[in-house]
Design a protein around this motif. Structure first.
Motif, PDB file in Angstrom:
ATOM      1  N   GLN A 145       0.828  -1.202   0.000  1.00 38.05           N
ATOM      2  CA  GLN A 145       0.000   0.000   0.000  1.00 38.05           C
ATOM      3  C   GLN A 145       0.864   1.254   0.000  1.00 38.05           C
ATOM      4  OE1 GLN A 145      -2.248  -0.822   3.498  1.00 38.05           O
ATOM      5  NE2 GLN A 145      -3.480  -2.347   2.472  1.00 38.05           N
ATOM      6  N   VAL A 147       1.369   3.709  -2.089  1.00 33.41           N
ATOM      7  CA  VAL A 147       0.842   5.022  -2.484  1.00 33.41           C
ATOM      8  C   VAL A 147       0.148   5.694  -1.306  1.00 33.41           C
ATOM      9  CG1 VAL A 147      -0.746   6.208  -4.020  1.00 33.41           C
ATOM     10  CG2 VAL A 147       0.625   4.347  -4.886  1.00 33.41           C
ATOM     11  N   MET A 148      -0.700   4.932  -0.632  1.00 31.19           N
ATOM     12  CA  MET A 148      -1.441   5.509   0.484  1.00 31.19           C
ATOM     13  C   MET A 148      -0.508   5.871   1.636  1.00 31.19           C
ATOM     14  SD  MET A 148      -4.632   5.702  -0.001  1.00 31.19           S
ATOM     15  CE  MET A 148      -4.810   7.263  -0.095  1.00 31.19           C
ATOM     16  N   PRO A 334     -11.718  10.032 -16.478  1.00 30.10           N
ATOM     17  CA  PRO A 334     -10.928   9.975 -15.242  1.00 30.10           C
ATOM     18  C   PRO A 334      -9.428   9.905 -15.466  1.00 30.10           C
ATOM     19  CG  PRO A 334     -12.176   7.969 -15.569  1.00 30.10           C
ATOM     20  CD  PRO A 334     -12.663   8.923 -16.584  1.00 30.10           C
ATOM     21  N   VAL A 342       0.450   6.765 -16.009  1.00 30.06           N
ATOM     22  CA  VAL A 342       0.605   5.841 -14.892  1.00 30.06           C
ATOM     23  C   VAL A 342      -0.373   4.695 -15.081  1.00 30.06           C
ATOM     24  CG1 VAL A 342       0.417   5.573 -12.423  1.00 30.06           C
ATOM     25  CG2 VAL A 342       1.314   7.668 -13.370  1.00 30.06           C
ATOM     26  N   ILE A 345      -5.215   3.402 -13.627  1.00 31.06           N
ATOM     27  CA  ILE A 345      -6.034   4.447 -13.056  1.00 31.06           C
ATOM     28  C   ILE A 345      -7.293   3.822 -12.479  1.00 31.06           C
ATOM     29  CG2 ILE A 345      -7.543   6.361 -13.735  1.00 31.06           C
ATOM     30  CD1 ILE A 345      -4.661   7.116 -13.323  1.00 31.06           C
ATOM     31  N   GLN A 346      -7.851   2.904 -13.267  1.00 30.21           N
ATOM     32  CA  GLN A 346      -9.005   2.176 -12.758  1.00 30.21           C
ATOM     33  C   GLN A 346      -8.499   1.180 -11.730  1.00 30.21           C
ATOM     34  OE1 GLN A 346     -12.178   2.535 -13.944  1.00 30.21           O
ATOM     35  NE2 GLN A 346     -11.749   3.924 -15.638  1.00 30.21           N
ATOM     36  N   GLU A 347      -9.225   1.052 -10.667  1.00 25.36           N
ATOM     37  CA  GLU A 347      -8.814   0.089  -9.655  1.00 25.36           C
ATOM     38  C   GLU A 347      -9.127  -1.298 -10.185  1.00 25.36           C
ATOM     39  OE1 GLU A 347      -6.763  -0.168  -6.803  1.00 25.36           O
ATOM     40  OE2 GLU A 347      -8.079   1.243  -5.797  1.00 25.36           O
ATOM     41  N   ARG A 348      -8.086  -2.070 -10.464  1.00 25.94           N
ATOM     42  CA  ARG A 348      -8.337  -3.381 -11.042  1.00 25.94           C
ATOM     43  C   ARG A 348      -8.495  -4.429  -9.963  1.00 25.94           C
ATOM     44  NH1 ARG A 348      -3.670  -4.363 -13.199  1.00 25.94           N
ATOM     45  NH2 ARG A 348      -2.999  -2.400 -12.336  1.00 25.94           N
TER      46      ARG A 348
ATOM     47  N   ARG B 130     -14.337   4.150  -7.954  1.00 22.55           N
ATOM     48  CA  ARG B 130     -14.045   3.139  -8.981  1.00 22.55           C
ATOM     49  C   ARG B 130     -12.610   3.288  -9.451  1.00 22.55           C
ATOM     50  NH1 ARG B 130     -15.578   6.254 -14.029  1.00 22.55           N
ATOM     51  NH2 ARG B 130     -15.844   8.265 -13.068  1.00 22.55           N
ATOM     52  N   ARG B 132      -8.389   4.499  -8.529  1.00 20.36           N
ATOM     53  CA  ARG B 132      -7.446   4.144  -7.469  1.00 20.36           C
ATOM     54  C   ARG B 132      -7.678   4.978  -6.224  1.00 20.36           C
ATOM     55  NH1 ARG B 132      -1.551   3.223  -9.738  1.00 20.36           N
ATOM     56  NH2 ARG B 132      -1.236   4.936  -8.301  1.00 20.36           N
ATOM     57  N   ARG B 216     -12.012  -9.299  -5.906  1.00 20.48           N
ATOM     58  CA  ARG B 216     -12.855  -9.299  -7.109  1.00 20.48           C
ATOM     59  C   ARG B 216     -13.036 -10.730  -7.618  1.00 20.48           C
ATOM     60  NH1 ARG B 216     -13.491  -4.641 -10.503  1.00 20.48           N
ATOM     61  NH2 ARG B 216     -11.691  -3.748  -9.492  1.00 20.48           N
TER      62      ARG B 216
END
Lengths: 348, 340
Positions: A145, A147-148, A334, A342, A345-348, B130, B132, B216
């Motif tokens: 984690q 990034v956070m 988005p 990067v 972007i979408q949380e996979r 939806r 990051r 998921r």
């Protein structure tokens, strides 16, 4: 590879395709809006946009670079701006007082640049210290984690710096009336002070040097390699720790330089970094996270948006309107206007 | 998990199975219960019965409750609501404005105020969750800044920086009843959120927080659960904001500043992420330490924030479990001593 593909096609084709992409349309639209506003309200709109835009570009560039290379969403970026303006203040102010006693035309021409360049080095030094002292230990402990966690670390750093500055120098405004005490130039019927012109020229020169560094030097290529693939970069023998420190130093240095060059508009006080910080974040989210070259364009777009908002809607609304724009942005695209470099972007 | 261990530990002491079951149902460990009882009698024990110390207790409980709500999102789905203070402010201003303009009772207003906070939270979450996690953090921050800007600029409605005076909950100058109210609110926050964490939803949250792909693959829709979690957090933020409005009796846009969020964030992390109770446990000693510092070193404003920031950085790098992990380790150590 992308550049080669572009070279093979005739320029008009590439140009037409680019102009119909989201990025091209945005740039075109921005220029049109700027011209309409300038005709309606006066050319000062363009002057203001271009001057602050150049500095927002430097700021966002650094923010974007650190996110792209190190994956750190830097919340302490505004504090580099603050450190820069403080450095410039404490270098330039004694010099100014000294020059009042013994005037010297050469020294008074060069003194502001001295402050600005010193600010760059102090900022860069701070960046390296933070990387060695804080990010490197965290990287060694865990990359979970990341990034956070790094985001929260920078929050902590920002709070510490802001309040240490307040403890040390108090909450009063430390500003200067101007860098170069000469009559403003007349430009398109607008009074353009030499300070503003210098800030813009400085931004342009820095951007060109930065572009050259990133595209044409070995080290710059190494930085881009790390941004693309860290493991791969390690495998071909790039000194990762050096590149990471260098990235942080560059980013912090550019932000500090922006702070120093704008000292005559934004005086130094503990929370001076807050506004530049969220401007930089607006830009980065607007154009796409980690997209370094688009951040430069974004800097000017956001500067225009702010100038227009404060002229047509009123000061104090500059935070509300860009947020609305970003919300619309995130609904429809988005990954940002120019697309993000990067992955995920979408949380996979 | 640690609750079970402690419940088993205390089974011999209480010897009452039904009582233990009740404790398990509420998610409060016997140690926690002891602390609550201490807090309940504390306002009558000198020196804690002085009004200014009672005020500290109220702020500590308010901060603790906020930290619990904050950890519900950060600790489980790993998303930082960086506009937390603004959502609290929405609740506070809604409740305050309804009371001032429509004469709505503050007791009702507290609950009504939670609704717009949850709604804005829901929309923000829908927009960003939806993507990051960092998008949600930054976007919540932007929304917070926009809300702050709105409250500052809509002077006709909110009176802007001049401050909006709101009616208080009770017609008394004593802080003691307020302390019991906020303590109850803190416990309700804890029990409700603990219930959600203990349910199927909590399992999904943890799965998402640890490994999104695996979650998921197991048929969990991350966006749904994340938005749900975020909305619940904002609901509680708005509710606690209502208390803020009707306890202090004055609302200024200052309450929505990012620095307020950072305070809650620091407490939640120092307390230990993913524990819920950790933040509430450290809030009390912290507020006392900081208020003591503040009243003794008036010439050093902002020192408490330096301490917050440094501790946040140190905890993040060297002791990511925070106080909760420390406590767990200490309990295990004591148990080890006893078994020897």
């Amino acid at each position: 590879m992308k550049d080669e593909a572009l070279l093979k096609e005739p320029f008009p084709v590439v140009f037409r395709r680019w102009m119909t992409s989201a990025g091209g349309i945005t740039i075109l639209l921005t220029i049109v809006v700027a011209i309409i506003a300038a005709i309606d309200a006066g050319p000062f709109i363009i002057v203001n946009t271009v001057v602050t835009g150049g500095m927002w570009a430097l700021l966002s560039l650094g923010l974007s670079l650190v996110f792209g290379v190190m994956n750190i969403p830097n919340f302490a970026h505004g504090e580099f701006f603050l450190i820069g303006s403080l450095t410039a203040y404490f270098t330039f102010n004694p010099l100014r007082l000294y020059l009042k006693e013994n005037p010297s035309p050469f020294l008074s021409a060069i003194a502001p640049l001295l402050g600005i360049f010193l600010a760059f080095f102090v900022g860069a030094l701070l960046g390296v210290i933070l990387e060695k002292l804080i990010f490197s230990p965290l990287r060694k402990r865990s990359r979970d984690q990341w990034v956070m966690n790094s985001f929260l670390l920078t929050v902590g750093i920002s709070v510490v710096i802001i309040n240490s500055v307040q403890l040390t120098w108090g909450a009063n405004f430390k500003g200067i009336p101007n860098y170069w005490n000469v009559d403003p130039l007349d430009f398109l019927g607008v009074n353009l002070s030499v300070d503003r012109l210098a800030a813009f020229l400085l931004a342009v020169v820095t951007l060109i040097v930065f572009w050259y560094f990133m595209r044409r030097t070995q080290t710059g290529r190494a930085v881009r390699a790390v941004a693309q693939d860290e493991t791969g970069a390690l495998m071909v023998g790039i000194n990762l720790n050096y590149i990471l420190s260098l990235t942080m130093a560059l980013s912090a240095g550019l932000a500090a330089m922006a702070g120093a060059s704008l000292l005559f508009i934004f005086p130094a006080y503990p929370t001076a970094g807050l506004k530049p910080l969220y401007v930089a974040w607006y830009v980065v989210i607007l154009v796409g996270l980690g997209n370094v070259s688009a951040a430069v364009v974004g800097g000017f777009i956001v500067a225009l948006l702010q100038t227009l908002t404060s002229f047509y809607v009123g000061t104090g609304w500059e935070d509300v309107i860009p947020t609305a724009v970003i919300i619309i942005m995130l609904i429809f695209k988005p990954s940002g206007l120019f697309g993000s470099e990067v992955k995920g972007i979408q949380e996979r | 998990m640690e609750n079970n261990a402690q419940a088993a530990l205390s089974d011999g002491a209480t010897g009452n199975g039904r009582f233990t079951a009740l404790l398990n149902a509420t998610g409060i460990s016997p140690t926690g219960l002891t602390m609550i009882i201490i807090l309940l009698v504390l306002p009558f024990i000198p020196p804690f019965n002085q009004e200014h110390i009672l005020r500290w207790l109220v702020s500590a409980a308010l901060l603790g409750a906020q930290a619990i709500a904050f950890d519900f999102t950060t600790g489980y789905i790993n998303v930082v609501n960086f506009g937390f203070a603004a959502f609290l402010g929405v609740g506070a201003y809604t409740s305050g404005l309804l009371a001032v303009n429509l004469g709505l009772s503050p007791w009702v207003g507290i609950f009504v105020g939670a609704i717009p906070a949850a709604l804005i939270g829901f929309l923000t979450g829908l927009l960003t969750l939806r993507l990051r996690g960092i998008f949600a953090a930054v976007m919540a921050w932007f929304v917070g800044l926009a809300l702050l800007g709105l409250t500052r600029n809509l002077v006709d409605l909110t009176r802007g920086p001049m401050g909006l005076s709101t009616p208080t909950l009770l017609n008394t100058s004593s802080n003691r009843p307020y302390f019991y109210i906020i303590l109850a609110m803190m416990l309700i926050t804890y029990i409700v959120l603990r219930k959600i964490i203990g349910s199927r939803y909590g399992l999904a949250f943890r799965a998402i927080g640890q490994n999104m792909d695996a979650a998921r693959a197991s048929g969990i829709n991350p966006t749904y659960y994340r938005v749900f979690n975020f909305t619940v957090q904002c609901l509680f933020a708005g509710w606690l904001g209502g208390f803020y409005a009707h306890y202090f009796g004055i609302l200024t846009p200052q309450l929505m500043l990012t620095a307020r969020t950072v305070e809650v964030l620091a407490i939640a992390y120092i307390g230990g992420r993913g524990s819920l109770w950790g933040g509430a446990a450290v809030a009390f000693p912290f507020i006392f330490l900081i208020e003591a510092l503040r009243s003794n070193l008036t010439e050093l404003p902002g020192l408490h924030l330096v301490i917050y920031g440094l501790l946040l950085v140190l905890v993040m790098i060297f002791y990511p479990g925070g106080f909760a992990a420390f406590y767990k380790r200490a309990v295990a150590w004591v148990k080890g001593l006893r078994d020897r």
